[in-house]
Design an enzyme around this catalytic site. Structure first.
Site, PDB file in Angstrom:
ATOM      1  N   ARG A  56       0.792  -1.216   0.000  1.00 48.42           N
ATOM      2  CA  ARG A  56       0.000   0.000   0.000  1.00 48.42           C
ATOM      3  C   ARG A  56       0.834   1.281   0.000  1.00 48.42           C
ATOM      4  O   ARG A  56       0.566   2.199  -0.767  1.00 48.42           O
ATOM      5  CB  ARG A  56      -0.936   0.019   1.222  1.00 48.42           C
ATOM      6  CG  ARG A  56      -2.165  -0.818   1.053  1.00 48.42           C
ATOM      7  CD  ARG A  56      -2.628  -1.332   2.387  1.00 48.42           C
ATOM      8  NE  ARG A  56      -1.701  -2.352   2.841  1.00 48.42           N
ATOM      9  CZ  ARG A  56      -1.841  -3.649   2.578  1.00 48.42           C
ATOM     10  NH1 ARG A  56      -2.879  -4.067   1.936  1.00 48.42           N
ATOM     11  NH2 ARG A  56      -0.936  -4.536   2.964  1.00 48.42           N
ATOM     12  N   THR A  57       1.833   1.340   0.867  1.00 46.38           N
ATOM     13  CA  THR A  57       2.536   2.618   1.011  1.00 46.38           C
ATOM     14  C   THR A  57       3.223   3.007  -0.304  1.00 46.38           C
ATOM     15  O   THR A  57       3.079   4.125  -0.787  1.00 46.38           O
ATOM     16  CB  THR A  57       3.562   2.541   2.160  1.00 46.38           C
ATOM     17  OG1 THR A  57       2.884   2.100   3.335  1.00 46.38           O
ATOM     18  CG2 THR A  57       4.200   3.888   2.432  1.00 46.38           C
ATOM     19  N   LYS A  86      26.560  -3.286  -1.829  1.00 49.20           N
ATOM     20  CA  LYS A  86      28.011  -3.120  -2.048  1.00 49.20           C
ATOM     21  C   LYS A  86      28.655  -2.388  -0.874  1.00 49.20           C
ATOM     22  O   LYS A  86      29.786  -1.931  -0.958  1.00 49.20           O
ATOM     23  CB  LYS A  86      28.261  -2.316  -3.324  1.00 49.20           C
ATOM     24  CG  LYS A  86      27.674  -2.926  -4.575  1.00 49.20           C
ATOM     25  CD  LYS A  86      27.978  -2.006  -5.760  1.00 49.20           C
ATOM     26  CE  LYS A  86      27.215  -2.427  -6.991  1.00 49.20           C
ATOM     27  NZ  LYS A  86      27.276  -1.396  -8.050  1.00 49.20           N
ATOM     28  N   ARG A 107      11.594   4.092   2.729  1.00 47.60           N
ATOM     29  CA  ARG A 107      11.286   3.080   3.759  1.00 47.60           C
ATOM     30  C   ARG A 107      12.591   2.369   4.083  1.00 47.60           C
ATOM     31  O   ARG A 107      13.249   1.811   3.204  1.00 47.60           O
ATOM     32  CB  ARG A 107      10.256   2.069   3.271  1.00 47.60           C
ATOM     33  CG  ARG A 107      10.133   0.900   4.252  1.00 47.60           C
ATOM     34  CD  ARG A 107       8.921   0.063   4.019  1.00 47.60           C
ATOM     35  NE  ARG A 107       7.712   0.785   4.399  1.00 47.60           N
ATOM     36  CZ  ARG A 107       6.509   0.234   4.418  1.00 47.60           C
ATOM     37  NH1 ARG A 107       6.346  -1.028   4.087  1.00 47.60           N
ATOM     38  NH2 ARG A 107       5.449   0.951   4.777  1.00 47.60           N
ATOM     39  N   HIS A 135       5.824   5.461  11.357  1.00 43.51           N
ATOM     40  CA  HIS A 135       5.229   5.436  10.013  1.00 43.51           C
ATOM     41  C   HIS A 135       4.248   6.617   9.949  1.00 43.51           C
ATOM     42  O   HIS A 135       3.026   6.428   9.951  1.00 43.51           O
ATOM     43  CB  HIS A 135       4.515   4.098   9.812  1.00 43.51           C
ATOM     44  CG  HIS A 135       4.171   3.764   8.394  1.00 43.51           C
ATOM     45  ND1 HIS A 135       4.194   4.692   7.381  1.00 43.51           N
ATOM     46  CD2 HIS A 135       3.793   2.592   7.823  1.00 43.51           C
ATOM     47  CE1 HIS A 135       3.846   4.101   6.255  1.00 43.51           C
ATOM     48  NE2 HIS A 135       3.604   2.830   6.496  1.00 43.51           N
TER      49      HIS A 135
HETATM   50  N1  ASP Z   1       2.004  -1.804   6.615  1.00 42.69           N
HETATM   51  C1  ASP Z   1       2.316  -1.402   7.959  1.00 42.69           C
HETATM   52  C2  ASP Z   1       3.779  -1.058   8.085  1.00 42.69           C
HETATM   53  O1  ASP Z   1       4.483  -1.010   7.101  1.00 42.69           O
HETATM   54  C3  ASP Z   1       1.860  -2.373   8.984  1.00 42.69           C
HETATM   55  C4  ASP Z   1       2.506  -3.726   8.980  1.00 42.69           C
HETATM   56  O2  ASP Z   1       3.414  -4.010   8.217  1.00 42.69           O
HETATM   57  O3  ASP Z   1       2.061  -4.538   9.804  1.00 42.69           O
HETATM   58  O4  ASP Z   1       4.230  -0.813   9.191  1.00 42.69           O
END
Ligand code: ASP
Length: 307
Positions: A56-57, A86, A107, A135
């Site tokens: 999703r993100t 590397k 991320r 997050h």
């Molecule tokens: N999608 C959320 C996160 O990236 C929750 C999870 O992974 O449980 O933190």
């Protein structure tokens, strides 16, 4: 108008800023419904750098950019497919990729990654999850979803449920809820994966009434929002601790029967067994609405940072 340079942690948002972003997200929702896309960011490029998996993100950021008329370049699995493999430091990688775009969405697999990136980046950095840290953009869409439902955040009772130690979404959400006059936060988890001490202290400092529980059933009747989460298997060194925490907080028929009719059920997704599929049909289930709201909120955020 709020001004943002980087988005690294939930604490940086004021209550007014959060409300402004909720209104902007609402405008984005109308825009998408009426015309699908626009061109406000047509000369902008977003760099997407993901060291951990995401559905999703990452896709909602990419979709948000495209719907605003911008473009993006993207690396998933950056642990393997970037120069990290590397031996390159995060700081060097960020200084390189920042020259390809106007914003970096990162991320990272370790807490503090976004903060380190922001220190060296000449363009805005957005924290899209830093290990078990935070997050913030998930919490923004959570706040938007709650506000959209109740038209307020003040006065609500909210249960944060599951792996509160490693769950970065509940960390960011608790920080944001601390900006409102919340009636009560229930922290529901096995004691081994409870909310980190610094967050509990933050709630105390902000005079939030909170209660720590290890059972959801006895408090289910009292909450307006149940925010369930997955047990974050990837962060457990000891598998037996993971097994102890797993499967404890299922939204069973019993729990569902206790929940108020107007309560809502949220989950950042992905889910494991916490929410049985039959709950999806219940009008209180709002986790797919959260997913849609993620697109609108990320559009609002990108426009605010780049326009
Ligand atoms: N999608 C959320 C996160 O990236 C929750 C999870 O992974 O449980 O933190």
């Amino acid at each position: 108008m709020i001004t943002l340079t980087h988005v690294t942690e939930a604490q940086q948002f004021s209550r007014e800023g959060l409300m402004e972003l909720c209104s902007a997200a609402e405008r984005m929702k109308q825009l998408v419904r009426e015309q699908g896309c626009t061109n406000t960011l047509q000369n902008k490029v977003m760099v997407v750098l993901f060291y951990q998996p995401s559905t999703r993100t990452r896709l909602s950021f990419e979709s948000a950019m495209v719907r605003l008329g911008g473009r993006y370049v993207s690396t998933e699995s950056a642990l393997d497919f970037s120069s990290h493999s590397k031996g390159e430091s995060l700081e060097d990688t960020i200084q390189a990729v920042a020259s390809y775009g106007d914003v970096v969405v990162l991320r990272y697999h370790e807490e503090g990654g976004a903060e380190r990136a922001a220190r060296v980046s000449p363009v805005p950095v957005i924290n899209a999850g830093d290990g078990p840290g935070q997050h913030p953009t998930q919490a923004l869409l959570d706040i938007y979803t709650i506000h959209n439902t109740f038209q307020r955040i003040d006065g609500l009772k909210i249960a944060l449920v599951g792996d509160l130690k490693h769950g970065r979404t509940v960390h960011s959400l608790a920080y944001m809820l601390g900006k409102f006059a919340i009636a009560r936060i229930y922290l529901v988890s096995p004691s081994k994966v409870g909310m980190p001490g610094e967050l509990v202290e933050y709630l105390q400092r902000h005079r939030i009434d909170y209660a720590i529980h290890d059972n959801l059933l006895p408090i289910a009747h009292d909450v307006d929002v149940v925010y369930t989460t997955r047990v974050q298997r990837e962060y457990f060194d000891d598998l037996s601790e993971y097994q102890e925490a797993y499967g404890k907080y299922v939204l069973s028929r019993e729990v569902m029967a206790e929940l108020k009719r107007e309560a809502i059920i949220l989950h950042p997704l992905p889910r494991n067994d916490e929410i049985p599929p039959e709950v999806d049909q219940d009008p209180r289930a709002r986790y797919f609405e959260q997913v849609r709201n993620g697109l609108y909120m990320r559009m609002a955020l990108l426009e605010l940072l780049l326009r």
